[in-house]
Each structure stands twice: as structure tokens, then as C-alpha cells.
Scaffold this active site. Structure first.
Site, mmCIF file in Angstrom:
data_model
loop_
_atom_site.group_PDB
_atom_site.id
_atom_site.type_symbol
_atom_site.label_atom_id
_atom_site.label_comp_id
_atom_site.label_asym_id
_atom_site.label_seq_id
_atom_site.Cartn_x
_atom_site.Cartn_y
_atom_site.Cartn_z
ATOM 1 N N THR A 46 0.594 -1.205 0.599
ATOM 2 C CA THR A 46 0.328 -0.003 -0.107
ATOM 3 C C THR A 46 0.906 1.333 0.394
ATOM 4 O O THR A 46 0.662 2.647 -0.840
ATOM 5 C CB THR A 46 -1.433 0.090 1.072
ATOM 6 O OG1 THR A 46 -1.699 -1.271 1.143
ATOM 7 C CG2 THR A 46 -2.060 0.893 1.081
ATOM 8 N N THR A 47 2.320 1.240 0.632
ATOM 9 C CA THR A 47 3.012 2.638 0.931
ATOM 10 C C THR A 47 3.680 3.048 -0.293
ATOM 11 O O THR A 47 4.010 3.809 -0.533
ATOM 12 C CB THR A 47 4.163 1.868 2.088
ATOM 13 O OG1 THR A 47 2.635 1.704 3.168
ATOM 14 C CG2 THR A 47 4.596 3.743 1.867
ATOM 15 N N TYR A 109 -13.395 -2.449 0.258
ATOM 16 C CA TYR A 109 -14.963 -2.035 0.084
ATOM 17 C C TYR A 109 -16.045 -3.621 0.432
ATOM 18 O O TYR A 109 -16.677 -2.649 0.253
ATOM 19 C CB TYR A 109 -14.737 -1.329 -1.480
ATOM 20 C CG TYR A 109 -15.593 -0.855 -2.003
ATOM 21 C CD1 TYR A 109 -15.528 0.608 -1.213
ATOM 22 C CD2 TYR A 109 -16.413 -1.070 -3.400
ATOM 23 C CE1 TYR A 109 -16.906 1.446 -1.883
ATOM 24 C CE2 TYR A 109 -17.502 -0.502 -3.679
ATOM 25 C CZ TYR A 109 -17.848 0.612 -2.725
ATOM 26 O OH TYR A 109 -19.641 1.734 -3.463
ATOM 27 N N TYR A 135 -2.819 -10.001 4.860
ATOM 28 C CA TYR A 135 -2.488 -8.401 5.211
ATOM 29 C C TYR A 135 -3.583 -7.918 5.915
ATOM 30 O O TYR A 135 -4.949 -7.746 4.905
ATOM 31 C CB TYR A 135 -1.548 -7.588 3.921
ATOM 32 C CG TYR A 135 -1.964 -6.280 4.236
ATOM 33 C CD1 TYR A 135 -1.735 -5.109 5.596
ATOM 34 C CD2 TYR A 135 -2.666 -5.195 3.949
ATOM 35 C CE1 TYR A 135 -1.534 -3.995 6.249
ATOM 36 C CE2 TYR A 135 -1.608 -3.887 3.731
ATOM 37 C CZ TYR A 135 -1.176 -3.477 5.073
ATOM 38 O OH TYR A 135 -1.575 -1.896 5.523
ATOM 39 N N ARG A 140 -8.231 0.554 6.631
ATOM 40 C CA ARG A 140 -8.546 0.569 4.810
ATOM 41 C C ARG A 140 -9.291 0.184 4.452
ATOM 42 O O ARG A 140 -9.848 0.259 3.133
ATOM 43 C CB ARG A 140 -6.786 0.578 4.323
ATOM 44 C CG ARG A 140 -5.813 1.468 4.818
ATOM 45 C CD ARG A 140 -4.103 1.479 4.246
ATOM 46 N NE ARG A 140 -3.574 1.893 4.635
ATOM 47 C CZ ARG A 140 -3.132 2.926 3.273
ATOM 48 N NH1 ARG A 140 -4.108 3.066 2.359
ATOM 49 N NH2 ARG A 140 -2.427 4.184 3.699
ATOM 50 N N LYS A 164 0.058 -10.112 8.296
ATOM 51 C CA LYS A 164 0.642 -8.732 8.937
ATOM 52 C C LYS A 164 -0.644 -8.540 9.180
ATOM 53 O O LYS A 164 -1.934 -7.651 8.887
ATOM 54 C CB LYS A 164 1.077 -8.155 7.170
ATOM 55 C CG LYS A 164 1.205 -6.748 7.870
ATOM 56 C CD LYS A 164 1.332 -6.153 6.243
ATOM 57 C CE LYS A 164 1.807 -4.337 7.134
ATOM 58 N NZ LYS A 164 1.815 -3.187 5.867
ATOM 59 N N ILE A 206 6.294 -5.748 9.682
ATOM 60 C CA ILE A 206 6.834 -5.040 8.136
ATOM 61 C C ILE A 206 5.774 -3.135 8.213
ATOM 62 O O ILE A 206 5.299 -2.936 8.970
ATOM 63 C CB ILE A 206 5.297 -5.383 6.904
ATOM 64 C CG1 ILE A 206 5.723 -6.766 6.616
ATOM 65 C CG2 ILE A 206 5.419 -4.763 5.650
ATOM 66 C CD1 ILE A 206 4.725 -7.874 5.719
#
Length: 291
Positions: A46-47, A109, A135, A140, A164, A206
Site C-alpha cells: 500500500t505504501t 470496499y 494482510y 483501509r 501482517k 512490516i
């Protein structure tokens, strides 16, 4: 999966002023991690802003990191989404030879049930030739993966090797550690509680801040894994304010502001994200000046 023990970092994608990918900055970033004790690199998490990269840019970023890394550190590739069939297809058609594992985010979503989340990761596990890190980042995705679902997946699929865990819930993290299979890894996805998770039995982190302060952050995690609590917490409190700063206006705007200060890359991001405000940049600059 000893390769995933310790500190991984979710690399940013540097951009030039015209918002094109800054491959020289990416090279500096990768070398900076390797030279300062980071244990593995996460590509297109994502980063790294993959949502606003074209397919061609993703390939270029991936190949640049592979080339610069040159086998020095294990690599983890982000492959996830909210269309299970599309994720499965990407897993099956991507050359994964350079990667140790896949990091796959829970569907966002759609807000599936726990059974839907289970079936999503079951499909990925059955399609993947590589180990998988689940993850969980409900801030998010809009949906938490409950500890029972993670443990069910870990028990049912041997190539699901880690989670994660970025719910920011230390109790949930402890339940995962309590009930996980022996070799399954609980990896922090939250920089602020990474050390407490490690001391509770987690496998590392992470990290986002780790790529900006790699030497101290990775040493903190290593001290934690070794059970050196006092030494680890000294480092935790040293870096603690920086974690607040880099998330104050969202990720990766904050970490890019810090990376800009230390001359790794610019603070540019792509819309709908906007770069860090002048006020935040000033806070980060002051912090680094006295660090």
C-alpha cells in the site's frame, strides 16, 4: 520462513516533480535499507501507491528493485484486491521467481463476511506457488479479519505462512499469537505497537517508518526478538514521535516528507493523495535535525 523474521519495510514509490517514477530515488531507497540492517523488502505494498501506478510502471518498479537488490535481501510482492478471480489470475500469471512470498490484502470496499474472507484466501492459496502473508488492515479495508479466521486459514493451508496484523489491536494480536500453529508468523503492520507484539511472541514487523530510520528501527526489533526489553524500549522511545509525525497526514505523504529531509527522494505523491503540508515538513525536519 526465517527470511520473514525481523524487520521488513513497505517501500514507497518515489516520484519526480512531474509525478513520473523517480527510479534513481528508488535505487537510493533500496540501497539505504540494505546498508542499514533491514531484513527484507516489500514491493508494491500500500505504501508504494500501486493504486495509482500503471501496469507498465508496476513492472518497472518491480524490476528496478529486483535489479538493485541483486539477491541481497528477500523480497515480498504485494498482490491483492477485492476481485478474487482477478487476484488469482495475477498470482498465476506473474513471474514470482525473484520473490520469497506474496503479501495479499484482505478484500476492501466489498466488506465480505468472515466466510467470504476465508474463501478469498483459500482461492489464492490454491493458486499460489509461493508462500502467502495475509494482510489485515481494517482501517483501509473496512472489515477486520477475526483471529479465528486467520487461524482457520493457517491450519488449512500450509502455504499461508503469516499474517501482517495492522488492526492496531494488541489483544487481537495476542490471541493470534496464542492460538497460531507453531511455525505461523504474526507480523506487526503497526509501527507503534511493533515492539509490544514482538515481545508477546510476534515475528517482527512490516514497517513504514523503518525505511526512514532503518538502523534504529531494525535494531529495536532485533533487541525485542532477543528479549532485551530495556534496550529495545530505549530505541522505541527514540523513534516514537516520528511514527506519529509520518501518519499525521496519511501514508505515504508523511514518510516521503521524512525521506525528502534525508535526501533519499522527493515528497511527491499522486492524487488523490497530496504531499505533506509545510507545517508537517517543518516538524519532521526539526525532529531529524535533533535525532
Amino acid at each position: 520462513m526465517k527470511e520473514l523474521l525481523g524487520t521488513g519495510v513497505a517501500l514507497v514509490t518515489p516520484f519526480n516533480e512531474d509525478k513520473s517514477v523517480d527510479f534513481e530515488g528508488l535505487e537510493r531507497l533500496v540501497n539505504f535499507q540494505i546498508e542499514n540492517g533491514i531484513n527484507y523488502l516489500v514491493v508494491l505494498g500500500t505504501t508504494g501507491e500501486p493504486a495509482t501506478l500503471t501496469a507498465e510502471e508496476k513492472e518497472q518498479v518491480k524490476n528496478t528493485i529486483i535489479k538493485v537488490n541483486n539477491g541481497r535481501l528477500p523480497l515480498v510482492l504485494g498482490i491483492g484486491g477485492n476481485n478474487t478471480a482477478a487476484v488469482v489470475n495475477e498470482v498465476q500469471t506473474t513471474d514470482l521467481s525473484a520473490f520469497t512470498a506474496i503479501l495479499s490484502v484482505s478484500p476492501y470496499y466489498n466488506k465480505p463476511s468472515q466466510e467470504g474472507i476465508y474463501q478469498h484466501f483459500k482461492a489464492i492459496a490454491e493458486a499460489s506457488s509461493k508462500p502467502i502473508i495475509i494482510y489485515n488492515v481494517p482501517g483501509r479495508t473496512g472489515k477486520n479479519i477475526e483471529a479465528t479466521t486467520v487461524i482457520r486459514l493457517a491450519n488449512d493451508f500450509k502455504n499461508i505462512v503469516a499474517v501482517k496484523e495492522a488492526a492496531g489491536d494488541i489483544v487481537q494480536a495476542m490471541r493470534l499469537i496464542q492460538h497460531k500453529p507453531k511455525d505461523f508468523m504474526v507480523i506487526s503492520g503497526d509501527d507503534m505497537i511493533a515492539l509490544p507484539m514482538v515481545l508477546a511472541g510476534g515475528a517482527g514487523v512490516i514497517s513504514v517508518i523503518g525505511q526512514g530510520l532503518p538502523k534504529d528501527f531494525s535494531e529495536m526489533i532485533q533487541q525485542g526478538l532477543s528479549g532485551n526489553v530495556n534496550e529495545a524500549y530505549k530505541l522505541h522511545y527514540k523513534v516514537m514521535d516520528s511514527i506519529d509525525y509520518i501518519f499525521e497526514e496519511g501514508n505515504p505523504a508523511g514518510i516521503k516528507a521524512l525521506l525528502s529531509k534525508i535526501n533519499i527522494c522527493s515528497l511527491n505523491v499522486r492524487l488523490p493523495l497530496v504531499k505533506a503540508s509545510d507545517l508537517l515538513q517543518q516538524k519532521i525536519n526539526k525532529y531529524i535535525d535533533i535525532y
